[in-house]
Structure formats: C-alpha cells, structure tokens
Design a protein around this motif. Structure first.
Motif, PDB file in Angstrom:
ATOM      1  N   PRO A  88      36.630  -3.396  88.339  1.00 13.46           N
ATOM      2  CA  PRO A  88      37.311  -1.567  88.067  1.00 13.46           C
ATOM      3  C   PRO A  88      37.127  -1.884  86.569  1.00 13.46           C
ATOM      4  CG  PRO A  88      39.418  -3.231  88.897  1.00 13.46           C
ATOM      5  CD  PRO A  88      37.908  -4.047  88.503  1.00 13.46           C
ATOM      6  N   THR A  89      36.985  -0.293  86.319  1.00 11.36           N
ATOM      7  CA  THR A  89      37.185   0.599  85.188  1.00 11.36           C
ATOM      8  C   THR A  89      38.807   0.227  85.278  1.00 11.36           C
ATOM      9  OG1 THR A  89      37.109   2.612  85.621  1.00 11.36           O
ATOM     10  CG2 THR A  89      35.102   1.250  85.355  1.00 11.36           C
ATOM     11  N   GLU A  90      39.001   1.133  83.755  1.00 14.78           N
ATOM     12  CA  GLU A  90      40.142   1.551  83.647  1.00 14.78           C
ATOM     13  C   GLU A  90      41.337   2.164  84.170  1.00 14.78           C
ATOM     14  OE1 GLU A  90      41.036   2.162  79.394  1.00 14.78           O
ATOM     15  OE2 GLU A  90      43.618   2.547  79.957  1.00 14.78           O
ATOM     16  N   GLY A  91      40.064   3.882  84.598  1.00 17.33           N
ATOM     17  CA  GLY A  91      40.372   4.663  85.533  1.00 17.33           C
ATOM     18  C   GLY A  91      40.819   3.794  87.410  1.00 17.33           C
ATOM     19  N   ARG A  92      39.707   3.148  87.188  1.00 16.92           N
ATOM     20  CA  ARG A  92      40.135   2.421  88.592  1.00 16.92           C
ATOM     21  C   ARG A  92      41.326   2.071  89.132  1.00 16.92           C
ATOM     22  NH1 ARG A  92      34.566   3.323  88.883  1.00 16.92           N
ATOM     23  NH2 ARG A  92      33.719   1.041  88.994  1.00 16.92           N
ATOM     24  N   GLN A  93      41.952   0.983  87.832  1.00 17.03           N
ATOM     25  CA  GLN A  93      42.738   0.576  87.665  1.00 17.03           C
ATOM     26  C   GLN A  93      43.837   1.282  87.819  1.00 17.03           C
ATOM     27  OE1 GLN A  93      42.804  -1.839  84.286  1.00 17.03           O
ATOM     28  NE2 GLN A  93      41.570  -3.805  85.508  1.00 17.03           N
ATOM     29  N   ARG A  94      43.799   2.280  87.449  1.00 21.22           N
ATOM     30  CA  ARG A  94      44.657   3.084  86.795  1.00 21.22           C
ATOM     31  C   ARG A  94      45.224   4.152  88.773  1.00 21.22           C
ATOM     32  NH1 ARG A  94      45.282   5.577  81.575  1.00 21.22           N
ATOM     33  NH2 ARG A  94      45.543   4.631  80.406  1.00 21.22           N
ATOM     34  N   VAL A  95      43.838   3.856  89.288  1.00 23.59           N
ATOM     35  CA  VAL A  95      44.096   4.493  90.830  1.00 23.59           C
ATOM     36  C   VAL A  95      44.747   3.445  91.589  1.00 23.59           C
ATOM     37  CG1 VAL A  95      42.779   4.870  92.174  1.00 23.59           C
ATOM     38  CG2 VAL A  95      42.182   6.183  90.926  1.00 23.59           C
ATOM     39  N   LEU A  96      44.207   2.325  91.447  1.00 21.25           N
ATOM     40  CA  LEU A  96      44.874   1.515  92.907  1.00 21.25           C
ATOM     41  C   LEU A  96      46.679   1.346  92.577  1.00 21.25           C
ATOM     42  CD1 LEU A  96      42.220  -1.476  92.389  1.00 21.25           C
ATOM     43  CD2 LEU A  96      42.267   0.721  94.276  1.00 21.25           C
ATOM     44  N   ALA A  97      46.764   1.105  91.284  1.00 19.72           N
ATOM     45  CA  ALA A  97      48.294   0.609  90.981  1.00 19.72           C
ATOM     46  C   ALA A  97      49.189   1.775  91.251  1.00 19.72           C
ATOM     47  CB  ALA A  97      48.443   0.829  88.812  1.00 19.72           C
ATOM     48  N   LEU A  98      48.322   3.303  91.158  1.00 19.54           N
ATOM     49  CA  LEU A  98      49.079   4.683  91.334  1.00 19.54           C
ATOM     50  C   LEU A  98      49.684   4.332  93.646  1.00 19.54           C
ATOM     51  CD1 LEU A  98      47.283   7.265  89.724  1.00 19.54           C
ATOM     52  CD2 LEU A  98      50.316   6.876  89.842  1.00 19.54           C
ATOM     53  N   ASP A  99      48.345   3.710  94.197  1.00 15.90           N
ATOM     54  CA  ASP A  99      49.009   3.018  95.688  1.00 15.90           C
ATOM     55  C   ASP A  99      48.231   4.386  96.275  1.00 15.90           C
ATOM     56  OD1 ASP A  99      48.339   1.614  97.806  1.00 15.90           O
ATOM     57  OD2 ASP A  99      51.040   2.348  98.055  1.00 15.90           O
ATOM     58  N   PRO A 100      47.205   4.804  95.832  1.00 19.15           N
ATOM     59  CA  PRO A 100      47.698   7.009  96.720  1.00 19.15           C
ATOM     60  C   PRO A 100      46.841   6.438  97.952  1.00 19.15           C
ATOM     61  CG  PRO A 100      45.344   5.855  95.114  1.00 19.15           C
ATOM     62  CD  PRO A 100      46.104   4.403  95.224  1.00 19.15           C
ATOM     63  N   GLU A 101      47.999   7.401  98.787  1.00 15.35           N
ATOM     64  CA  GLU A 101      47.282   7.817 100.115  1.00 15.35           C
ATOM     65  C   GLU A 101      45.776   7.718 100.410  1.00 15.35           C
ATOM     66  OE1 GLU A 101      49.175  10.599 101.749  1.00 15.35           O
ATOM     67  OE2 GLU A 101      48.214  10.750 103.711  1.00 15.35           O
ATOM     68  N   LEU A 102      45.276   8.593  99.559  1.00 10.94           N
ATOM     69  CA  LEU A 102      43.759   8.952  99.738  1.00 10.94           C
ATOM     70  C   LEU A 102      42.803  10.064  97.907  1.00 10.94           C
ATOM     71  CD1 LEU A 102      43.822  12.685 100.025  1.00 10.94           C
ATOM     72  CD2 LEU A 102      43.957  12.128 102.151  1.00 10.94           C
ATOM     73  N   VAL A 103      42.209   9.709  97.842  1.00  8.30           N
ATOM     74  CA  VAL A 103      41.967  10.273  96.581  1.00  8.30           C
ATOM     75  C   VAL A 103      40.319  11.108  96.378  1.00  8.30           C
ATOM     76  CG1 VAL A 103      40.936   8.722  94.553  1.00  8.30           C
ATOM     77  CG2 VAL A 103      41.920   7.700  95.385  1.00  8.30           C
ATOM     78  N   TRP A 104      39.989  11.841  96.294  1.00  6.61           N
ATOM     79  CA  TRP A 104      39.137  12.849  97.001  1.00  6.61           C
ATOM     80  C   TRP A 104      38.496  12.565  95.475  1.00  6.61           C
ATOM     81  CZ3 TRP A 104      38.699  15.641 101.012  1.00  6.61           C
ATOM     82  CH2 TRP A 104      39.708  15.678 101.243  1.00  6.61           C
ATOM     83  N   LEU A 105      36.578  12.527  96.143  1.00  2.52           N
ATOM     84  CA  LEU A 105      35.830  12.515  95.115  1.00  2.52           C
ATOM     85  C   LEU A 105      34.542  13.290  94.530  1.00  2.52           C
ATOM     86  CD1 LEU A 105      35.376   8.582  95.900  1.00  2.52           C
ATOM     87  CD2 LEU A 105      36.704   9.156  93.952  1.00  2.52           C
ATOM     88  N   THR A 106      33.956  13.488  93.150  1.00  6.43           N
ATOM     89  CA  THR A 106      32.981  14.311  93.461  1.00  6.43           C
ATOM     90  C   THR A 106      31.489  14.893  94.198  1.00  6.43           C
ATOM     91  OG1 THR A 106      33.720  15.447  91.404  1.00  6.43           O
ATOM     92  CG2 THR A 106      32.129  16.102  91.564  1.00  6.43           C
ATOM     93  N   HIS A 107      31.602  13.527  94.685  1.00  2.00           N
ATOM     94  CA  HIS A 107      30.551  13.536  95.241  1.00  2.00           C
ATOM     95  C   HIS A 107      30.662  12.443  96.434  1.00  2.00           C
ATOM     96  CE1 HIS A 107      28.693  14.785  91.531  1.00  2.00           C
ATOM     97  NE2 HIS A 107      29.224  13.419  90.925  1.00  2.00           N
ATOM     98  N   GLU A 108      31.908  12.554  97.319  1.00  4.47           N
ATOM     99  CA  GLU A 108      32.086  11.877  99.042  1.00  4.47           C
ATOM    100  C   GLU A 108      32.440  13.481  99.738  1.00  4.47           C
ATOM    101  OE1 GLU A 108      30.300   9.774 100.284  1.00  4.47           O
ATOM    102  OE2 GLU A 108      30.837   7.586  98.847  1.00  4.47           O
ATOM    103  N   ARG A 109      31.652  13.491 100.583  1.00  8.27           N
ATOM    104  CA  ARG A 109      32.264  14.301 101.774  1.00  8.27           C
ATOM    105  C   ARG A 109      33.737  13.859 101.855  1.00  8.27           C
ATOM    106  NH1 ARG A 109      27.714  16.974 102.720  1.00  8.27           N
ATOM    107  NH2 ARG A 109      26.234  15.182 101.742  1.00  8.27           N
ATOM    108  N   GLU A 110      33.863  13.017 102.387  1.00 12.58           N
ATOM    109  CA  GLU A 110      35.196  12.599 102.514  1.00 12.58           C
ATOM    110  C   GLU A 110      36.046  11.849 101.776  1.00 12.58           C
ATOM    111  OE1 GLU A 110      36.654  12.751 105.749  1.00 12.58           O
ATOM    112  OE2 GLU A 110      34.611  13.987 106.176  1.00 12.58           O
TER     113      GLU A 110
END
Ligand SMILES: [Zn+2]
Length: 207
Positions: free
Chosen positions: A178-200
């Motif tokens: 994980p990059t620092e950014g992805r560590q932050r994503v995981l730490a936030l325990d999100p329901e979902l994460v929208w990305l620029t380059h993925e449809r879902e």
C-alpha cells in the motif's frame, strides 16, 4: 452533528484510453450534496500529441447530456492530463486541488499537459492537507500515484464512501504494497471506493 445522508455519487464516462493493449475507461464523478453539486475530476475534451500513444476516444462532458452550469465546485484528485482536461469548462468556478500537486505541475516539465491545467480563466483553490469542503464531505491527501494526490471522503451515516481518483488505477493495486494513500483508504474502512479507471466501485474484502 449528523452527517447528511442524502448525498449521491454518480459516475460519468468521459473517455477511454489504450494502456498496454487494453481499453481503460475514464470516469468523472458527480457528488450531489444538499448544499452544492461537486464534480470530481474533469476528464478530457480534446486530443493532444502528448497523449497520442494512448489513442484516446473521447466523450467530453461538453458533448453529452451534462449540465455544466449546474456544477458549483470542482475537485481535482490530481492534475494528470486525463483528470484535468475539462477544467477549462469550469472557468470561474473554484477548483480545489492540493497545493503540492499544483506546485509539481508548475515546477516539473512533462508532469502533465500544462496548458490544460493553466487554461484561461481556470481558478484553483490550493489546499494544504485535509479540508472540509462541505458538511460530511472532505478532501483527504492520498499520496502515492502522485505526491500531491487527494481523494474525497463522503460521510453517509454508515461507513464512508470514497471518490478516490487514481488512489488505485485498477483493483489489483489494492493487493500491492500500500501507498500512503491506500493505507488511508483502508484505515477509513469505506463501504466502497469509486475509481477513475474502473467501471464499478471497489469494495474492501469482508473478513
Ligand atoms: Zn488517471
């Protein structure tokens, strides 16, 4: 203080690009908040020699059924060309970006297509670190893909939803160190994460 629960997020397809022989979609995201309509990233509106090797096929916001004037606030997750090429459509609106990202564009050659970033009338609001944009909607630095990347974290009343730009370019990056950014994503325990380059949207694996 209750977080608004009536925030909705809508992906809008604006282009696809050729990367290693496969077509990679480019989405921008509209966040409808009770106080404002926010657009996260702006895609591309024209071709450019610097991107010719990616063979872009464009569906610009300005050429689809999209209410440009209805956008109150723009956020750039970062300033790579496929994320800021439509910024010129929002001249006069505030465009929020991390100051680090803007500094890198201005100091490093070949970082992006600089004339798209600096299009006439485009006005940036440089942000230093975390920033509450609206109640329940905040900008959070997510370094990794670029040092100045940020994401938008939306409080929903339950687990947050993230509009993550290129915090992961594809789902497989969540399995990489994980990059620092992805560590932050995981730490936030999100329901979902929208990305620029993925449809879902990406959903963290349930344990
Ligand atoms: Zn990208």
């Amino acid at each position: 203080m209750n977080a608004p629960t009536s925030i909705t997020i809508t992906p809008v397809f604006v282009a696809d690009l050729s990367v290693e022989g496969e077509r990679m979609p480019v989405y921008v995201h509209v966040i409808d908040h009770p106080d404002a309509r926010v657009l996260v990233d702006t895609g591309m509106t024209e071709l450019h020699p610097a991107m010719a090797d990616m063979d872009p096929r464009l569906k610009p916001l300005s050429e689809q059924d999209f209410d440009l004037a209805g956008i109150d606030i723009v956020v750039n997750t970062h300033l790579h060309a496929d994320h800021c090429g439509g910024n010129h459509l929002f001249a006069g609106e505030p465009i929020y970006v991390q100051r680090r990202e803007l500094d890198d564009v201005r100091s490093e050659d070949d970082y992006t297509i600089r004339e798209w970033v600096e299009a006439p009338g485009v006005q940036y609001v440089p942000v230093d670190g975390e920033h509450e944009l609206l109640p329940g909607l905040r900008l959070v630095p997510a370094p990794g893909h670029t040092p100045g990347m940020q994401m938008v974290v939306v409080e929903t009343g339950g687990r947050p939803v993230i509009v993550g730009g290129d915090v992961a370019v594809w789902f497989g990056e969540f399995d990489e160190p994980p990059t620092e950014g992805r560590q932050r994503v995981l730490a936030l325990d999100p329901e979902l994460v929208w990305l620029t380059h993925e449809r879902e949207p990406w959903r963290p694996p349930t344990v």
